[in-house]
Design an enzyme around this catalytic site. Structure first.
Site, PDB file in Angstrom:
ATOM      1  N   TYR A   1     -50.602 -36.796  11.747  1.00  0.00           N
ATOM      2  CA  TYR A   1     -49.158 -36.596  11.634  1.00  0.00           C
ATOM      3  C   TYR A   1     -48.377 -37.871  11.942  1.00  0.00           C
ATOM      4  O   TYR A   1     -47.426 -37.856  12.717  1.00  0.00           O
ATOM      5  CB  TYR A   1     -48.705 -35.438  12.537  1.00  0.00           C
ATOM      6  CG  TYR A   1     -49.341 -34.135  12.126  1.00  0.00           C
ATOM      7  CD1 TYR A   1     -48.901 -33.455  11.003  1.00  0.00           C
ATOM      8  CD2 TYR A   1     -50.420 -33.609  12.835  1.00  0.00           C
ATOM      9  CE1 TYR A   1     -49.505 -32.278  10.593  1.00  0.00           C
ATOM     10  CE2 TYR A   1     -51.027 -32.438  12.427  1.00  0.00           C
ATOM     11  CZ  TYR A   1     -50.559 -31.779  11.301  1.00  0.00           C
ATOM     12  OH  TYR A   1     -51.150 -30.621  10.890  1.00  0.00           O
TER      13      TYR A   1
ATOM     14  N   TYR B   1     -49.555 -21.072  14.081  1.00  0.00           N
ATOM     15  CA  TYR B   1     -50.285 -22.267  13.629  1.00  0.00           C
ATOM     16  C   TYR B   1     -51.782 -21.953  13.673  1.00  0.00           C
ATOM     17  O   TYR B   1     -52.296 -21.482  14.691  1.00  0.00           O
ATOM     18  CB  TYR B   1     -49.985 -23.493  14.522  1.00  0.00           C
ATOM     19  CG  TYR B   1     -50.776 -24.695  14.067  1.00  0.00           C
ATOM     20  CD1 TYR B   1     -50.406 -25.394  12.927  1.00  0.00           C
ATOM     21  CD2 TYR B   1     -51.929 -25.092  14.731  1.00  0.00           C
ATOM     22  CE1 TYR B   1     -51.155 -26.473  12.462  1.00  0.00           C
ATOM     23  CE2 TYR B   1     -52.689 -26.159  14.283  1.00  0.00           C
ATOM     24  CZ  TYR B   1     -52.292 -26.846  13.146  1.00  0.00           C
ATOM     25  OH  TYR B   1     -53.047 -27.903  12.686  1.00  0.00           O
TER      26      TYR B   1
ATOM     27  N   ASP C   1     -56.890 -15.508  16.618  1.00  0.00           N
ATOM     28  CA  ASP C   1     -57.195 -16.935  16.672  1.00  0.00           C
ATOM     29  C   ASP C   1     -57.056 -17.383  18.126  1.00  0.00           C
ATOM     30  O   ASP C   1     -55.954 -17.620  18.617  1.00  0.00           O
ATOM     31  CB  ASP C   1     -56.226 -17.679  15.749  1.00  0.00           C
ATOM     32  CG  ASP C   1     -56.440 -19.185  15.774  1.00  0.00           C
ATOM     33  OD1 ASP C   1     -57.181 -19.667  16.652  1.00  0.00           O
ATOM     34  OD2 ASP C   1     -55.851 -19.884  14.932  1.00  0.00           O
TER      35      ASP C   1
ATOM     36  N   LYS D   1     -61.872 -25.752  20.011  1.00  0.00           N
ATOM     37  CA  LYS D   1     -61.312 -26.619  21.047  1.00  0.00           C
ATOM     38  C   LYS D   1     -62.166 -26.681  22.325  1.00  0.00           C
ATOM     39  O   LYS D   1     -63.085 -27.477  22.409  1.00  0.00           O
ATOM     40  CB  LYS D   1     -59.881 -26.198  21.353  1.00  0.00           C
ATOM     41  CG  LYS D   1     -58.929 -26.496  20.188  1.00  0.00           C
ATOM     42  CD  LYS D   1     -57.496 -26.350  20.626  1.00  0.00           C
ATOM     43  CE  LYS D   1     -56.504 -26.520  19.492  1.00  0.00           C
ATOM     44  NZ  LYS D   1     -56.179 -27.907  19.195  1.00  0.00           N
TER      45      LYS D   1
END
Ligand SMILES: Cc1ncc(COP(=O)(O)O)c(C=O)c1O
Length: 425
Positions: free
Chosen positions: A18, A146, A247, A276
């Site tokens: 990004y 997200y 999620d 993660k």
């Protein structure tokens, strides 16, 4: 290579997440990491508030995780998972089955969170297709979500505030309910569920699954919502014959004080995504878990599940994940996270009284200062580094989710720097 050379070559050749590919700001050169501290090339240390984007829960250079990796390297670093298995994968799947909600007994390993989401979407769509309901091939989700950067995952990220609006014409159009407004610590308001309920009842023949981040909406806004919302979503999914995908890529492995955030609502999903912190932040790795029922559906009439990454079940990643989960299960997790939560609450409280601040919220080991205006990252990032902390604001959010092993003293230092920097904005 000295620090300046490193930053220059990096700027010339590396593209960062990004970030402008033509005029990127200089990156911070990190040459070491130990506990909660990152060491810069010039020897300065930064207390890490980000845990490398939620993942380094035990801190850096942990002897148990290092050992797990080193002892596995000399056995087998990688071997294909097609037709082959190995002790680390078997041990890890057993551990995951043991610590996740009871129905989740099947594990599909992959290489990143976004891929774990793709796998979850495919599982749901393949399940309905195998049952002769191929028209159930869309997803329902909530705004401000997200779920990753690949095309399937992008299709269920918030279409406006998400990071992917550039691609909105290319991604599959999904159903988006209003995001829940009831906060995790507020009284439940039953009207909160009506948007999702309406979409679900109207489109149930076309919807394979609802996909959500449980309790914490992460990169889409760092919002915390009421567990009752999640309970109602589960009930509606059951009533309308739609699967529920949770999620847990950001929330899984203790971040909210429970091993998995769905435990706050006592909700069991049909499919769960993990990533993660699964390897304690050491290696890119993820898992999608599901139930016997979903596998029986997909496997009906000899069906096979259509996915298979080259590095699926990587033994190094499995080995370090096994060691990470063992460490986690050895912690007094609820107390550990409650201590961080109270440190974040106390430390960030002064921000509440600033005119520039919209909201301050803390849940588990996640602390958020939401500003009224966009934060100027190019100006603020160097200021945090100068003060000896690693905090990377995003949009209007200055937020931290430090490694679980952070001491109260380091946490106080971290929050003090946030208060001072935010006060100067
Ligand atoms: C909830 C959630 N899902 C999925 C992802 C994507 O994971 P990865 O960056 O490993 O692809 C993220 C990453 O931030 C996330 O927070």
């Amino acid at each position: 290579m000295n620090s300046n050379e490193m930053v220059t070559i990096d700027r010339d050749h590396n593209l960062h997440p990004y970030t402008s590919p033509t005029t990127p700001p200089a990156c911070v050169p990190i040459v070491g990491a130990e506990g909660v501290r990152l060491t810069m090339a010039d020897g300065r240390e930064l207390i890490d508030g980000m845990a490398s984007w939620w993942s380094a829960i035990h801190g850096y250079n942990h002897p148990a995780l290092n050992h797990a990796l080193l002892q596995q390297v000399s056995k087998v670093s990688h071997v294909m998972f097609g037709g082959i298995t190995h002790p680390q994968a078997v041990t890890l799947s057993q551990k995951l089955v043991d610590i996740t909600p009871h129905k989740l007994t099947k594990v599909f390993f992959s290489d990143s969170g976004s891929v774990a989401v793709e796998v979850a979407l495919k599982m749901a769509i393949q399940y309905w297709s195998a049952l002769g309901q191929g028209s159930k091939n869309r997803l329902l989700t909530i705004k401000n979500g997200y779920h990753g950067d690949t095309f399937g995952a992008m299709s269920v990220c918030d279409p406006k505030t998400g990071m992917h609006h550039l691609f909105s014409d290319m991604v599959v159009q999904q159903y988006f309910a209003e995001a829940p407004q009831c906060r995790n610590d507020a009284e439940w308001d039953s009207s909160d569920i009506s948007s999702l309920e309406g979409l679900l009842s109207k489109n149930k023949e076309k919807i394979a699954a609802v996909i959500l981040e449980p309790i914490v909406q992460g990169a889409g806004g760092m919002r915390f919502y009421a567990p009752e919302y999640l309970r109602q979503v589960r009930q509606l999914c059951d009533a309308f014959d739609v699967l529920l995908i949770l999620d847990e890529i950001a929330t899984g492995f203790g971040r909210t004080g429970k091993l998995f955030a769905c435990e706050h609502a006592d909700v069991v999903p049909d499919i769960m995504c993990l990533g993660k912190a699964i390897t304690g932040g050491y290696l890119s790795f993820a898992a999608t878990m599901t139930s016997q029922k979903i596998c029986d559906g997909i496997g009906k009439d000899g069906g096979v599940f259509m996915h298979g990454p080259t590095f699926m079940g990587n033994p190094l990643a499995c080995s370090v994940a096994n060691a990470s989960i063992d460490l986690l299960l050895g912690y007094e997790l609820e107390r550990m996270i409650a201590d961080i939560e109270s440190g974040l609450c106390e430390g960030l409280a002064p921000c509440k009284y600033l005119d520039t601040v919209k909201d301050v919220r803390v849940f588990g080991a996640i602390g958020v200062v939401e500003m009224k205006n966009q934060v100027d990252l190019a100006a603020v990032q160097p200021e945090f580094v100068k003060r000896g902390v690693w905090v990377r604001p995003f949009g209007r959010l200055v937020y931290v989710m430090p490694p679980f092993i952070i001491s109260r003293c380091d946490l106080d230092f971290l929050t003090k720097q946030i208060v001072e920097v935010v006060s100067s904005l």
